[in-house]
Design a protein around this motif. Structure first.
Motif, short mmCIF file in Angstrom:
data_model
loop_
_atom_site.label_atom_id
_atom_site.label_comp_id
_atom_site.label_asym_id
_atom_site.label_seq_id
_atom_site.Cartn_x
_atom_site.Cartn_y
_atom_site.Cartn_z
N LYS A 66 0.84 -1.20 0.00
CA LYS A 66 0.00 0.00 0.00
C LYS A 66 0.87 1.24 0.00
CE LYS A 66 -3.34 -2.37 2.80
NZ LYS A 66 -3.62 -2.58 4.21
N ARG B 93 -0.36 11.99 3.07
CA ARG B 93 -1.18 12.89 3.90
C ARG B 93 -1.32 14.25 3.26
NH1 ARG B 93 0.01 12.17 10.21
NH2 ARG B 93 -0.07 9.90 10.31
N SER C 203 -5.87 12.90 3.30
CA SER C 203 -5.01 11.72 3.28
C SER C 203 -5.61 10.70 2.33
CB SER C 203 -4.85 11.14 4.68
OG SER C 203 -6.10 10.93 5.26
N ILE D 223 -4.89 6.56 0.52
CA ILE D 223 -4.14 5.31 0.54
C ILE D 223 -4.52 4.54 -0.71
CG2 ILE D 223 -5.86 4.09 1.95
CD1 ILE D 223 -3.44 2.85 3.47
N GLN E 203 -7.35 -0.50 -5.40
CA GLN E 203 -8.37 0.04 -4.50
C GLN E 203 -7.77 1.22 -3.73
OE1 GLN E 203 -9.73 -3.25 -2.15
NE2 GLN E 203 -11.22 -3.84 -3.69
N PHE E 204 -8.64 2.21 -3.47
CA PHE E 204 -8.12 3.40 -2.82
C PHE E 204 -9.12 3.95 -1.83
CE2 PHE E 204 -10.58 4.89 -6.40
CZ PHE E 204 -11.35 5.87 -5.81
N ALA E 205 -8.66 4.83 -0.97
CA ALA E 205 -9.56 5.56 -0.07
C ALA E 205 -9.00 6.96 0.11
CB ALA E 205 -9.66 4.85 1.28
N LEU F 129 -9.64 10.46 2.62
CA LEU F 129 -10.28 10.97 3.83
C LEU F 129 -10.04 12.48 3.87
CD1 LEU F 129 -11.74 10.09 6.45
CD2 LEU F 129 -9.50 9.95 7.52
N THR G 85 -14.16 6.12 -1.30
CA THR G 85 -13.49 4.82 -1.43
C THR G 85 -13.90 4.20 -2.75
OG1 THR G 85 -15.32 3.69 -0.34
CG2 THR G 85 -13.49 4.34 1.05
N GLY G 86 -13.03 3.39 -3.32
CA GLY G 86 -13.38 2.72 -4.57
C GLY G 86 -12.16 2.11 -5.19
N LEU H 131 -15.41 -16.06 5.78
CA LEU H 131 -14.56 -15.08 6.44
C LEU H 131 -13.60 -14.44 5.43
CD1 LEU H 131 -14.24 -14.31 9.50
CD2 LEU H 131 -12.08 -15.54 9.37
N ASN I 15 -12.21 -9.76 1.92
CA ASN I 15 -11.93 -9.19 0.62
C ASN I 15 -12.90 -8.05 0.32
OD1 ASN I 15 -10.50 -9.03 -1.72
ND2 ASN I 15 -11.92 -10.34 -2.86
N ALA J 12 -12.24 -4.76 1.99
CA ALA J 12 -10.87 -4.24 1.85
C ALA J 12 -10.84 -2.72 1.72
CB ALA J 12 -10.19 -4.88 0.65
N GLN J 13 -11.82 -2.18 0.98
CA GLN J 13 -11.85 -0.72 0.81
C GLN J 13 -12.11 -0.01 2.13
OE1 GLN J 13 -14.68 0.10 -2.28
NE2 GLN J 13 -13.56 -1.12 -3.77
N LEU K 94 -9.07 0.06 4.11
CA LEU K 94 -8.18 1.16 3.70
C LEU K 94 -8.59 2.44 4.40
CD1 LEU K 94 -7.84 0.65 -0.18
CD2 LEU K 94 -6.13 0.17 1.56
N LEU K 95 -9.90 2.64 4.43
CA LEU K 95 -10.43 3.85 5.07
C LEU K 95 -10.11 3.86 6.56
CD1 LEU K 95 -12.02 6.33 4.18
CD2 LEU K 95 -14.09 5.16 4.89
N GLU L 222 -7.75 2.40 8.02
CA GLU L 222 -6.33 2.65 8.20
C GLU L 222 -6.03 4.16 8.17
OE1 GLU L 222 -2.60 0.83 5.84
OE2 GLU L 222 -4.31 -0.51 6.09
N LEU L 223 -6.70 4.84 7.24
CA LEU L 223 -6.52 6.29 7.15
C LEU L 223 -7.04 6.98 8.39
CD1 LEU L 223 -7.56 7.38 3.54
CD2 LEU L 223 -5.27 7.21 4.51
N GLU L 224 -8.24 6.56 8.81
CA GLU L 224 -8.87 7.22 9.96
C GLU L 224 -8.02 7.08 11.21
OE1 GLU L 224 -12.78 5.52 9.72
OE2 GLU L 224 -13.60 7.36 8.84
N THR M 175 -4.82 6.89 11.36
CA THR M 175 -3.52 7.56 11.35
C THR M 175 -3.56 9.03 10.98
OG1 THR M 175 -3.19 6.81 9.09
CG2 THR M 175 -2.24 5.44 10.82
#
Lengths: 179, 304
Positions: free
Chosen positions: A21, A25, A48, A50, A57-59, A61, A94-95, B10, B15, B18-19, B22-23, B25-27, B29
């Motif tokens: 990944k 920021r 930020s 990722i 896939q990305f997000a 924030l 996200t998407g 599970l 899977n 997963a998105q 990712l979110l 993880e951002l939240e 940090t």
């Protein structure tokens, strides 16, 4: 049987954990509202993002309060009257990048692909599908996408008295360079 | 076998989410560590009390404050109090995000004043948790009115001072309140028995009825208020009466760069020392005044 299962499960898990990944920021989101009376323009440099290099896939924030306006009072009204950022402090996107596997990270190049995902803002989620420009340069990957959104799609009400000053259609620019 | 299915499900759900991961993880940090409260009040004043709000850095604010004549003073004859309105004008500027300074003029006693407002703490949550915003307000007033009593007055007797410590909290997006320990000092008072320094405790609250409108209420009880002489009727001896506590009920209307505040108050003096400590108006006797505060801001120094 049990043993293999655990091993394979462990394998899957470790694969997921090692997914490569990239994040940043310092992604940037800006929007622009143009009316004959005034132009409003705000930029947020505390976004930020990722990106999962394995599958595209990305997000994103976006802390709403970090949008910077030219006028302090505009910024206050944006937060207090329109985005209600006390209740909805962040926007999320996200998407995935469609056809992500067309991108080769090994050499420099530019790609015009499609971002597909869900944007959540002001408590409202909407599907979004927009063109994105992906640039690979010196092993660094960056995204850039320009699109329009309607404030009314996200239940952001612009009172009739303010309709001359604030456009319902906003030009949004998103850009991110992953480290 | 059931276990196998369990694991499959599970794995699948892992899977799918997963998105969201990712979110998450951002939240975890990247969100700002401290979130500051803003727009506790719409304006820099409630009615007579200051709020913890001040114009943003580089913003100039002009305010016009009016208090019309009382309801019980020949109200219609005086064109609904307009003919004997008291006016105050102020101009202030915020050189820093935390500091606002200004000048004012008030019709009552032809008073000139200079004031400063300074932010001490901001309500916030997160890494830095602060339940209230605390702001200081200090001002000095010079009453320039001519006296015709032939007595010598040196300039120092014309000064008065007000200090307010504004402790405000925004409880919900619609409800804010503040308590304001207030100190008023007059260099000169009427009699030796009067207090030069008067303590008061301002109380104020607002409720937003729409995004642009709010109802406000404000009360400033004094702890050691002075009295004033009321001439006796029909040759009776004059009597002493306590100065009233200021009580005001109003409405804020916000329109872009303006805030309009319309209200009813028992204090007509407009400037702080006269409102808080020399107010002769009584709600019970109908000494009520329509009033408004209007502010307009001009961005002098743009943020970028």
């Amino acid at each position: 049987m049990k043993k293999t299962l655990f091993i394979s499960f462990g394998l899957v898990f470790s694969l997921a954990a090692s997914a490569q990944k990239l994040s940043t920021r310092n992604a940037e989101v800006s929007f622009f509202s143009a009316t004959p009376v005034e132009n409003i323009d705000a930029t947020n440099q505390q976004v930020s993002s990722i990106l999962n290099l394995d599958n595209g896939q990305f997000a994103f924030l976006v802390p709403i309060k970090a949008f910077q306006f030219e006028k302090a009072l505009m910024q206050e009204h944006f937060n207090e009257n329109y985005m209600e950022s006390g209740q909805f402090p962040t926007a999320k996107f996200t998407g995935e990048i469609v056809d992500y596997n067309k991108i080769s990270l090994d050499k420099d190049g530019k790609y015009t692909l499609v971002l597909a995902g869900t944007m959540t803002m002001h408590g409202v989620s909407k599907e979004i599908k927009q063109e994105v420009m992906v640039t690979v340069k010196g092993g660094k990957l960056s995204l850039k996408s320009d699109f329009n959104i309607l404030a009314s799609d996200y239940k952001v009400e612009i009172p009739a008295a303010k309709a001359d000053n604030i456009s319902n259609s906003l030009a949004v620019k998103v850009s991110a360079t992953y480290d | 076998m059931t276990k196998l299915y369990f694991f499959l499900i599970l794995a699948l759900s892992l899977n799918l989410s997963a998105q969201d991961d990712l979110l998450a993880e951002l939240e975890a940090t990247s969100l700002p560590a401290t979130e500051y409260t803003f727009a506790t009040w719409k304006g820099t004043k409630v009615v007579n009390l200051q709020t913890n709000e001040m114009p943003g850095e580089g913003v100039l604010q002009y305010t016009i404050l009016h208090r019309f004549g009382a309801f019980n003073q020949d109200f219609v004859y005086n064109f609904f109090g307009l003919d004997n309105a008291q006016v105050r004008l102020t101009l202030d500027y915020s050189p820093k995000e935390w500091l606002n300074v200004g000048l004012g003029h008030t019709g009552f006693l032809k008073t000139y004043d200079a004031f400063a407002k300074y932010r001490l703490t901001r309500q916030s949550k997160g890494e830095k948790n602060m339940p209230v915003s605390i702001t200081g307000f200090s001002s000095v007033y010079y009453a320039n009115q001519r006296f015709n009593d032939g007595l010598d007055r040196n300039a120092t007797t014309r000064f008065s001072f007000v200090n307010e410590l504004i402790i405000a909290r925004k409880f919900t997006p619609n409800i804010s309140a503040q308590i304001v320990p207030t100190l008023v000092h007059f260099n000169l008072v009427e009699t030796p028995n009067d207090n030069n320094t008067i303590f008061a405790l301002g109380l104020a609250a607002r409720y937003k009825i729409t995004k642009m409108h709010a109802i406000t209420v404000e009360y400033v009880p004094q702890f050691n208020g002075n009295s004033y002489q009321v001439p006796g009727e029909n040759g009776a001896a004059p009597s002493l009466e306590k100065f009233s506590n200021a009580l005001s009920i109003g409405m804020d209307i916000e329109t872009g760069g303006h805030v309009f505040q319309l209200f009813v108050t028992n204090a007509q003096g407009v400037a702080e020392p006269y409102v808080f400590a020399q107010n002769t108006g009584s709600w019970l006797e109908g000494d009520l005044h329509f009033g408004f505060n209007i502010s307009r801001v001009f961005t002098i120094k743009k943020k970028k």
